[in-house]
Design an enzyme around this catalytic site. Structure first.
Site, PDB file in Angstrom:
ATOM      1  N   ARG A  55      16.727  10.384  17.006  1.00 24.37           N
ATOM      2  CA  ARG A  55      16.153   9.157  16.417  1.00 24.37           C
ATOM      3  C   ARG A  55      16.752   7.925  17.119  1.00 24.37           C
ATOM      4  O   ARG A  55      16.062   6.971  17.428  1.00 24.37           O
ATOM      5  CB  ARG A  55      16.472   9.055  14.920  1.00 24.37           C
ATOM      6  CG  ARG A  55      16.081  10.240  14.042  1.00 24.37           C
ATOM      7  CD  ARG A  55      14.619  10.246  13.680  1.00 24.37           C
ATOM      8  NE  ARG A  55      13.793  10.648  14.795  1.00 24.37           N
ATOM      9  CZ  ARG A  55      13.727  11.901  15.274  1.00 24.37           C
ATOM     10  NH1 ARG A  55      14.426  12.862  14.742  1.00 24.37           N
ATOM     11  NH2 ARG A  55      12.938  12.194  16.278  1.00 24.37           N
ATOM     12  N   HIS A 106      20.424   1.734   3.144  1.00 25.25           N
ATOM     13  CA  HIS A 106      20.531   3.155   3.519  1.00 25.25           C
ATOM     14  C   HIS A 106      21.291   3.363   4.829  1.00 25.25           C
ATOM     15  O   HIS A 106      21.197   4.425   5.432  1.00 25.25           O
ATOM     16  CB  HIS A 106      19.135   3.786   3.613  1.00 25.25           C
ATOM     17  CG  HIS A 106      18.489   3.982   2.271  1.00 25.25           C
ATOM     18  ND1 HIS A 106      17.156   4.311   2.105  1.00 25.25           N
ATOM     19  CD2 HIS A 106      18.995   3.914   1.011  1.00 25.25           C
ATOM     20  CE1 HIS A 106      16.887   4.421   0.812  1.00 25.25           C
ATOM     21  NE2 HIS A 106      17.975   4.174   0.135  1.00 25.25           N
TER      22      HIS A 106
HETATM   23  P1  OAD Z   1       7.891   6.478   3.022  1.00 26.70           P
HETATM   24  O1  OAD Z   1       7.576   7.240   4.263  1.00 26.70           O
HETATM   25  O2  OAD Z   1       8.162   7.235   1.781  1.00 26.70           O
HETATM   26  O3  OAD Z   1       6.699   5.484   2.709  1.00 26.70           O
HETATM   27  C1  OAD Z   1       6.131   4.663   3.677  1.00 26.70           C
HETATM   28  C2  OAD Z   1       5.133   3.755   2.999  1.00 26.70           C
HETATM   29  O4  OAD Z   1       4.650   2.860   3.984  1.00 26.70           O
HETATM   30  C3  OAD Z   1       3.932   4.459   2.394  1.00 26.70           C
HETATM   31  O5  OAD Z   1       3.722   3.988   1.073  1.00 26.70           O
HETATM   32  C4  OAD Z   1       2.769   4.063   3.315  1.00 26.70           C
HETATM   33  O6  OAD Z   1       1.540   3.894   2.611  1.00 26.70           O
HETATM   34  C5  OAD Z   1       3.248   2.726   3.838  1.00 26.70           C
HETATM   35  N1  OAD Z   1       2.730   2.366   5.166  1.00 26.70           N
HETATM   36  C6  OAD Z   1       2.540   3.171   6.244  1.00 26.70           C
HETATM   37  N2  OAD Z   1       2.101   2.470   7.300  1.00 26.70           N
HETATM   38  C7  OAD Z   1       2.026   1.171   6.883  1.00 26.70           C
HETATM   39  C8  OAD Z   1       1.635  -0.056   7.515  1.00 26.70           C
HETATM   40  N3  OAD Z   1       1.245  -0.113   8.785  1.00 26.70           N
HETATM   41  N4  OAD Z   1       1.664  -1.190   6.781  1.00 26.70           N
HETATM   42  C9  OAD Z   1       2.047  -1.167   5.476  1.00 26.70           C
HETATM   43  N5  OAD Z   1       2.419  -0.043   4.834  1.00 26.70           N
HETATM   44  C10 OAD Z   1       2.416   1.106   5.526  1.00 26.70           C
HETATM   45  O7  OAD Z   1       9.112   5.511   3.384  1.00 26.70           O
HETATM   46  P2  OAD Z   1      10.131   4.752   2.433  1.00 26.70           P
HETATM   47  O8  OAD Z   1       9.499   4.328   1.170  1.00 26.70           O
HETATM   48  O9  OAD Z   1      10.795   3.721   3.271  1.00 26.70           O
HETATM   49  O10 OAD Z   1      15.902   7.473   2.773  1.00 26.70           O
HETATM   50  O11 OAD Z   1      11.185   5.901   2.140  1.00 26.70           O
HETATM   51  C11 OAD Z   1      12.292   5.600   1.345  1.00 26.70           C
HETATM   52  C12 OAD Z   1      13.477   6.432   1.755  1.00 26.70           C
HETATM   53  O12 OAD Z   1      13.169   7.818   1.729  1.00 26.70           O
HETATM   54  C13 OAD Z   1      13.929   6.200   3.180  1.00 26.70           C
HETATM   55  O13 OAD Z   1      14.780   5.080   3.341  1.00 26.70           O
HETATM   56  C14 OAD Z   1      14.671   7.454   3.499  1.00 26.70           C
HETATM   57  C15 OAD Z   1      13.626   8.401   2.977  1.00 26.70           C
HETATM   58  O14 OAD Z   1      13.860   9.706   2.877  1.00 26.70           O
HETATM   59  C16 OAD Z   1      16.990   8.030   3.304  1.00 26.70           C
HETATM   60  O15 OAD Z   1      17.008   8.519   4.423  1.00 26.70           O
HETATM   61  C17 OAD Z   1      18.178   7.988   2.401  1.00 26.70           C
END
Ligand code: OAD
Length: 231
Positions: A55, A106
């Site tokens: 990564r 994080h």
């Molecule tokens: P997710 O992968 O769970 O969610 C990504 C979100 O971004 C989804 O709701 C998509 O709909 C949205 N999305 C994708 N492309 C987009 C775009 N171009 N514009 C706007 N929205 C878009 O990621 P996180 O919510 O960040 O934790 O995940 C939270 C945590 O879970 C991360 O920090 C990580 C993970 O496992 C750890 O590693 C501790």
């Protein structure tokens, strides 16, 4: 105005970094629990380090650049508003997009921590299980400075105090699946903040938000920032 912003993987998606969910539950071909937990690190440190090495290598070497959403938020931070920018992302795209201050709840891909003496240092190369801590000289105690599942997110006192003061809370590109970040909207609402979700689609916690802006972050964030700065 006190503005608190929470970003997730969706803000970096258009820069070419894969989100966590949405690929059959796999993250870069791995189950999250095989690479992002203390148990996984204990069972197979080589696999976990090589996952984060890959990564980090991608972040530094594949031409990944901040997008218009990152730079718009930086612009907002330099305005007359009081902006607290919290990210769940471990990339450095907010900083490279010009943000002067970012709360990485994080952790960060470009930092390592010694489990022996807690020294945190920058890292731009591949970690190995034989690395030596420059501070305490212990061998094999350096790990990515990333918050894994089951560990305590960073900077929570600072974050909750910003949420308590918030006039506006905006969550951008986050699925609302991971707590405590997914609960920030409730805290901000309870403090009287106007709450906005910016996402490609409604997240798991969408009903908790007062306003929804659906679409890619590179468009929706820029539009929202332009509106705020025009007021
Ligand atoms: P997710 O992968 O769970 O969610 C990504 C979100 O971004 C989804 O709701 C998509 O709909 C949205 N999305 C994708 N492309 C987009 C775009 N171009 N514009 C706007 N929205 C878009 O990621 P996180 O919510 O960040 O934790 O995940 C939270 C945590 O879970 C991360 O920090 C990580 C993970 O496992 C750890 O590693 C501790």
């Amino acid at each position: 105005m006190n503005i608190v912003i929470l970003t997730g993987a969706g803000i970096s998606a258009e820069s070419g970094i894969k989100t966590f969910r949405g690929n059959d539950g796999l993250w870069e071909n791995h189950r999250v629990e095989d690479v992002a937990t203390p148990e996984a690190y204990c069972a197979n440190p080589e696999l976990v380090l090589s996952f984060y090495n890959a990564r980090r290598h991608a972040l530094l070497n594949t031409g990944i650049q901040p997008n218009a959403a990152h730079t718009a938020l930086a612009r907002l931070q330099y305005s007359h508003h009081d902006v607290t920018l919290i990210t769940q992302n471990v990339d450095n795209l907010h900083e490279r997009g010009g943000s002067p201050s970012v709360l990485h709840m994080h952790g960060e891909l470009l930092k390592q921590i010694c489990t022996g003496c807690a020294d945190v240092t920058l890292i731009e190369w591949a970690q190995t299980v034989r690395d030596v801590c420059a501070c305490c000289s212990a061998v094999g105690t350096l790990r990515p400075d990333i918050v894994w599942f089951g560990e305590m997110p960073k900077l929570m006192d600072e974050i909750y105090s910003a949420l308590d003061r918030a006039d506006v809370f905006v969550a951008i590109g986050t699925s609302g699946r991971v707590y405590p970040a997914a609960g920030f909207v409730e805290v901000a609402s309870a403090s009287g903040a106007h709450t906005i979700e910016i996402n490609l689609e409604a997240s798991d916690v969408a009903p908790a938000f007062a306003e929804h802006r659906i679409g890619p972050a590179s468009e929706q964030v820029v539009e929202w920032v332009n509106e705020l700065l025009a007021d």
